[in-house]
Motif scaffolding. Structure first.
Motif, PDB file in Angstrom:
ATOM      1  N   ARG A 288      20.507  10.432   8.328  1.00  0.00           N
ATOM      2  CA  ARG A 288      21.926  10.338   8.008  1.00  0.00           C
ATOM      3  C   ARG A 288      22.546   9.072   8.600  1.00  0.00           C
ATOM      4  N   LYS A 289      21.883   8.518   9.624  1.00  0.00           N
ATOM      5  CA  LYS A 289      22.435   7.365  10.330  1.00  0.00           C
ATOM      6  C   LYS A 289      21.802   6.045   9.885  1.00  0.00           C
ATOM      7  N   HIS A 290      20.778   6.109   9.053  1.00  0.00           N
ATOM      8  CA  HIS A 290      20.203   4.882   8.524  1.00  0.00           C
ATOM      9  C   HIS A 290      19.659   5.126   7.122  1.00  0.00           C
ATOM     10  N   SER A 291      19.430   4.053   6.390  1.00  0.00           N
ATOM     11  CA  SER A 291      18.884   4.142   5.022  1.00  0.00           C
ATOM     12  C   SER A 291      17.685   3.210   4.902  1.00  0.00           C
ATOM     13  N   LEU A 292      16.783   3.308   5.883  1.00  0.00           N
ATOM     14  CA  LEU A 292      15.652   2.404   5.950  1.00  0.00           C
ATOM     15  C   LEU A 292      14.452   2.922   5.160  1.00  0.00           C
ATOM     16  N   ILE A 293      13.766   1.996   4.514  1.00  0.00           N
ATOM     17  CA  ILE A 293      12.486   2.293   3.874  1.00  0.00           C
ATOM     18  C   ILE A 293      11.417   1.550   4.664  1.00  0.00           C
ATOM     19  N   ALA A 294      10.442   2.288   5.192  1.00  0.00           N
ATOM     20  CA  ALA A 294       9.314   1.656   5.885  1.00  0.00           C
ATOM     21  C   ALA A 294       8.270   1.276   4.846  1.00  0.00           C
ATOM     22  N   VAL A 295       7.710   0.070   4.983  1.00  0.00           N
ATOM     23  CA  VAL A 295       6.783  -0.450   3.981  1.00  0.00           C
ATOM     24  C   VAL A 295       5.526  -0.986   4.657  1.00  0.00           C
ATOM     25  N   GLY A 296       4.355  -0.556   4.152  1.00  0.00           N
ATOM     26  CA  GLY A 296       3.084  -1.055   4.650  1.00  0.00           C
ATOM     27  C   GLY A 296       2.412  -1.928   3.598  1.00  0.00           C
ATOM     28  N   THR A 297       1.955  -3.115   4.012  1.00  0.00           N
ATOM     29  CA  THR A 297       1.349  -4.066   3.086  1.00  0.00           C
ATOM     30  C   THR A 297       0.030  -4.594   3.657  1.00  0.00           C
ATOM     31  N   THR A 298      -0.522  -5.589   3.002  1.00  0.00           N
ATOM     32  CA  THR A 298      -1.730  -6.235   3.518  1.00  0.00           C
ATOM     33  C   THR A 298      -1.437  -7.003   4.805  1.00  0.00           C
ATOM     34  N   ASN A 299      -0.174  -7.269   5.068  1.00  0.00           N
ATOM     35  CA  ASN A 299       0.252  -7.885   6.319  1.00  0.00           C
ATOM     36  C   ASN A 299       0.304  -6.809   7.403  1.00  0.00           C
ATOM     37  N   PRO A 300      -0.217  -7.060   8.607  1.00  0.00           N
ATOM     38  CA  PRO A 300      -0.204  -6.037   9.665  1.00  0.00           C
ATOM     39  C   PRO A 300       1.196  -5.637  10.137  1.00  0.00           C
ATOM     40  N   LYS A 301       2.193  -6.442   9.809  1.00  0.00           N
ATOM     41  CA  LYS A 301       3.558  -6.127  10.239  1.00  0.00           C
ATOM     42  C   LYS A 301       4.199  -5.106   9.294  1.00  0.00           C
ATOM     43  N   ILE A 302       4.801  -4.072   9.887  1.00  0.00           N
ATOM     44  CA  ILE A 302       5.517  -3.076   9.077  1.00  0.00           C
ATOM     45  C   ILE A 302       6.907  -3.607   8.778  1.00  0.00           C
ATOM     46  N   GLN A 303       7.295  -3.546   7.518  1.00  0.00           N
ATOM     47  CA  GLN A 303       8.605  -4.037   7.104  1.00  0.00           C
ATOM     48  C   GLN A 303       9.581  -2.868   7.020  1.00  0.00           C
ATOM     49  N   LEU A 304      10.799  -3.074   7.513  1.00  0.00           N
ATOM     50  CA  LEU A 304      11.874  -2.091   7.370  1.00  0.00           C
ATOM     51  C   LEU A 304      12.932  -2.673   6.451  1.00  0.00           C
ATOM     52  N   CYS A 305      13.102  -2.038   5.288  1.00  0.00           N
ATOM     53  CA  CYS A 305      14.056  -2.514   4.283  1.00  0.00           C
ATOM     54  C   CYS A 305      15.256  -1.578   4.254  1.00  0.00           C
ATOM     55  N   ASP A 306      16.442  -2.160   4.164  1.00  0.00           N
ATOM     56  CA  ASP A 306      17.677  -1.376   4.170  1.00  0.00           C
ATOM     57  C   ASP A 306      18.185  -1.196   2.739  1.00  0.00           C
TER      58      ASP A 306
ATOM     59  N   TYR B 295       0.811  -1.213   0.000  1.00  0.00           N
ATOM     60  CA  TYR B 295       0.000   0.000   0.000  1.00  0.00           C
ATOM     61  C   TYR B 295       0.849   1.270   0.000  1.00  0.00           C
ATOM     62  N   CYS B 296       2.010   1.197   0.654  1.00  0.00           N
ATOM     63  CA  CYS B 296       2.764   2.440   0.858  1.00  0.00           C
ATOM     64  C   CYS B 296       4.203   2.127   1.243  1.00  0.00           C
ATOM     65  N   HIS B 297       5.062   3.099   1.041  1.00  0.00           N
ATOM     66  CA  HIS B 297       6.425   3.051   1.575  1.00  0.00           C
ATOM     67  C   HIS B 297       6.875   4.487   1.819  1.00  0.00           C
ATOM     68  N   HIS B 298       7.945   4.649   2.596  1.00  0.00           N
ATOM     69  CA  HIS B 298       8.467   5.998   2.823  1.00  0.00           C
ATOM     70  C   HIS B 298       9.925   5.937   3.252  1.00  0.00           C
ATOM     71  N   LEU B 299      10.735   6.812   2.644  1.00  0.00           N
ATOM     72  CA  LEU B 299      12.119   7.023   3.066  1.00  0.00           C
ATOM     73  C   LEU B 299      12.166   8.271   3.928  1.00  0.00           C
ATOM     74  N   SER B 300      13.020   8.258   4.941  1.00  0.00           N
ATOM     75  CA  SER B 300      13.159   9.437   5.792  1.00  0.00           C
ATOM     76  C   SER B 300      13.756  10.589   5.000  1.00  0.00           C
ATOM     77  N   PRO B 301      13.171  11.810   5.122  1.00  0.00           N
ATOM     78  CA  PRO B 301      13.716  12.959   4.397  1.00  0.00           C
ATOM     79  C   PRO B 301      14.977  13.531   5.036  1.00  0.00           C
ATOM     80  N   ILE B 302      15.334  13.072   6.244  1.00  0.00           N
ATOM     81  CA  ILE B 302      16.458  13.683   6.967  1.00  0.00           C
ATOM     82  C   ILE B 302      17.494  12.674   7.444  1.00  0.00           C
TER      83      ILE B 302
END
Length: 412
Positions: A165-183, A156-163
Motif C-alpha cells: 500500500r506504501k509503494h508501487s514497485l515492480i522487482a525485475v530480474g534480468t541477465t544483469n546481476p543487479k535487481i531493478q526496482l521499477c515504479d 527472466y522475471c518480475h513481480h509486484l507485491s500482492p499487499i
C-alpha cells in the motif's frame, strides 16, 4: 461431481453441528474440506482450456479480485486472457480465450514471454516481461501498453507485491546481476539492488511484509532484502545453516549446488521455498533464513530459466505443486512427503498455479496445453461400515487422521 461416502457426509454433518453450537473453530471445516479437495485432484476430462499458443507456455497467473480470469504467456511471445467461468450450464465446457495479444498485434512481444502477472487490486491492468528485453504494463481494455520499460538484457522475471500500500514497485530480474526496482507511478527505474554475481532468475515479494523481497540467481544464492535499506541484503540463505564443516569453500552461503530458478512464499509469508538445478527443493524460515532441512527427495529440475511453482492456501497441512518433467509433483509442505504425481502433459511442464477459491490447479507446458486439475473425491478404499458402526462413529465424531486439523484458531 464429487463422490462422498456416508462417513464423509456424517463427518461434515457433525462438523456443521459443532460450528452452529459454537464448539468448533469456524475455520476447521473449511481447512479440512480444502485439504480433502486437494487430495482428490485429478485431470478433469470435462474441462478444456482453449489452445491458442503455438509454442510452449512459460507462465500463467489467476487474478485475485474475482478469481475468474487467467493470463498465460508463451514462448511464441503471445499473451492470452481466459475466462474460467462456466456459463454453459453443462458439465463439459471449455475455458474460452476472451482476448489475445497475438502475432498480428503491433504491441506483441518479439520473443518469449517469461512472466505475466495481474495487478493485485484490479483486473484492468497486467504486466508482462520478455526475452525481447522489455517489461510492459498493459491496459486490459485496450490491450495496449500503458508503459514500457527497456532493459539491457533478457528479462527472466518480475513481480509486484500482492499487499503493498506504501509503494508501487515492480522487482525485475534480468541477465544483469543487479535487481531493478521499477515504479509504476512514475514509470521509471528508481533503484537497483546489488549483490548477486550472475543472472537473476526469480524474484518474489513477501505476502506478509510489503518491503521484503527475495531474489534467486544462477550464482546459487538466494538473498532477502528490505528495499528501504541502502546497505545491501538482510541475509543470504545458507543450505548448511552456518556449519562450515559441511560446506566446501565454494558452497559457503549458497542455497543450492546449482542455479536457483524458483522462489515461492507460503501464503502466510512465514516460509520461503526454493528450487534449484541440483534437483533439490528447500524450505526456509523467511524471518531468520534458517534451512528447515525438510527432505523432499529428488525434485527433477532441468530448466535453465525460471520455474513457476505454487503452494496451496487454506489447507491443513499445506501442499506444494512443482513441475517435474512432464508431471506436477505434489508434496506435503512441512514433511516433504510426495503425495501424488499429476500426469497428463505430453512434454515438460514449466508452470503451475493454485486457485485458492476452488482448490484447483492449472498447469502449462511445452506441449502448448493448459490443463485443469480439479477435485474429484475418490471413493473409500474400504467397504462402507455397517449402519451400526456408522451410528457408533456419530457419537465419537470419528475423523480420518489425514484430515485432522493441526492448526490453532490463530490464522498466523
Amino acid at each position: 461431481m464429487f463422490y462422498r461416502t456416508s462417513r464423509d457426509l456424517l463427518w461434515i454433518k457433525t462438523s456443521l453441528h459443532s460450528r452452529r453450537a459454537g464448539l468448533d473453530d469456524p475455520l476447521r471445516l473449511r481447512r479440512a474440506e480444502s485439504t480433502r479437495r486437494v487430495l482428490g485432484l485429478q485431470l478433469n476430462p470435462d474441462r478444456d482450456v482453449d489452445r491458442i499458443h503455438g509454442n510452449g507456455i512459460n507462465t500463467i497467473d489467476i487474478e485475485a479480485v474475482e478469481g475468474r480470469y487467467m493470463l498465460s504467456g508463451g514462448a511464441d511471445g503471445v499473451i492470452v486472457i481466459y475466462d474460467l467461468e462456466n456459463f454453459s450450464g453443462k458439465l463439459q465446457y471449455t475455458c474460452k480465450a476472451v482476448c489475445t495479444v497475438g502475432r498480428s498485434s503491433r504491441y506483441v512481444h518479439k520473443f518469449s514471454v517469461e512472466t505475466v502477472q495481474w495487478y493485485p487490486y484490479d483486473t484492468g491492468m497486467f504486466v508482462s516481461s520478455s526475452f525481447d528485453k522489455t517489461m510492459k504494463v498493459w491496459d486490459t481494455e485496450t490491450l495496449k501498453p500503458a508503459e514500457v520499460f527497456q532493459f539491457e538484457g533478457n528479462v527472466y522475471c518480475h513481480h509486484l507485491s500482492p499487499i503493498a500500500r506504501k509503494h508501487s514497485l515492480i522487482a525485475v530480474g534480468t541477465t544483469n546481476p543487479k535487481i531493478q526496482l521499477c515504479d509504476l507511478k512514475s514509470g521509471s527505474r528508481i533503484h537497483i539492488l546489488q549483490g548477486h554475481r550472475a543472472e537473476v532468475l526469480s524474484v518474489r515479494w513477501s505476502p506478509r511484509y510489503e518491503h521484503i523481497l527475495a531474489t534467486a540467481s544462477a550464482d546459487s544464492k538466494v538473498k532477502v532484502w528490505d528495499v528501504r535499506r541502502a546497505s545491501g541484503s538482510l541475509f543470504t540463505l545458507d543450505q548448511h545453516n552456518g556449519d562450515k564443516s559441511k560446506a566446501s569453500s565454494e558452497a559457503v552461503n549458497t542455497a543450492h549446488n546449482g542455479r536457483v530458478n524458483g522462489l515461492c512464499f507460503t501464503g502466510d509469508g512465514l516460509y520461503l521455498l526454493t528450487t534449484g538445478t541440483d534437483d533439490r527443493m528447500r524450505l526456509w524460515n523467511s524471518a531468520t533464513g534458517e534451512n528447515t532441512l525438510v527432505n523432499y527427495g529428488k525434485v527433477c529440475n532441468e530448466s535453465r530459466k525460471r520455474l513457476q511453482f505454487t503452494v496451496s492456501r487454506g489447507c491443513s497441512p499445506e501442499f506444494v505443486f512443482v513441475p517435474c518433467g512432464s508431471s506436477v509433483a505434489v508434496y506435503t509442505l512441512h514433511t516433504g512427503e510426495l503425495v501424488t504425481m499429476l500426469r497428463g502433459h505430453y512434454n515438460s511442464v514449466d508452470c503451475c498455479e493454485f486457485h485458492p477459491d476452488y482448490q484447483e490447479v492449472y498447469s502449462g507446458g511445452k506441449d502448448c496445453n493448459i490443463l485443469a486439475w480439479v477435485p474429484v473425491l475418490r471413493p473409500s478404499d474400504v467397504e462402507e461400515d455397517s449402519d451400526h458402526e456408522v451410528k457408533g462413529a456419530a457419537g465419537q465424531s470419528s475423523v480420518n487422521p489425514a484430515f485432522q486439523d493441526a492448526w490453532s484458531s490463530d490464522e498466523d
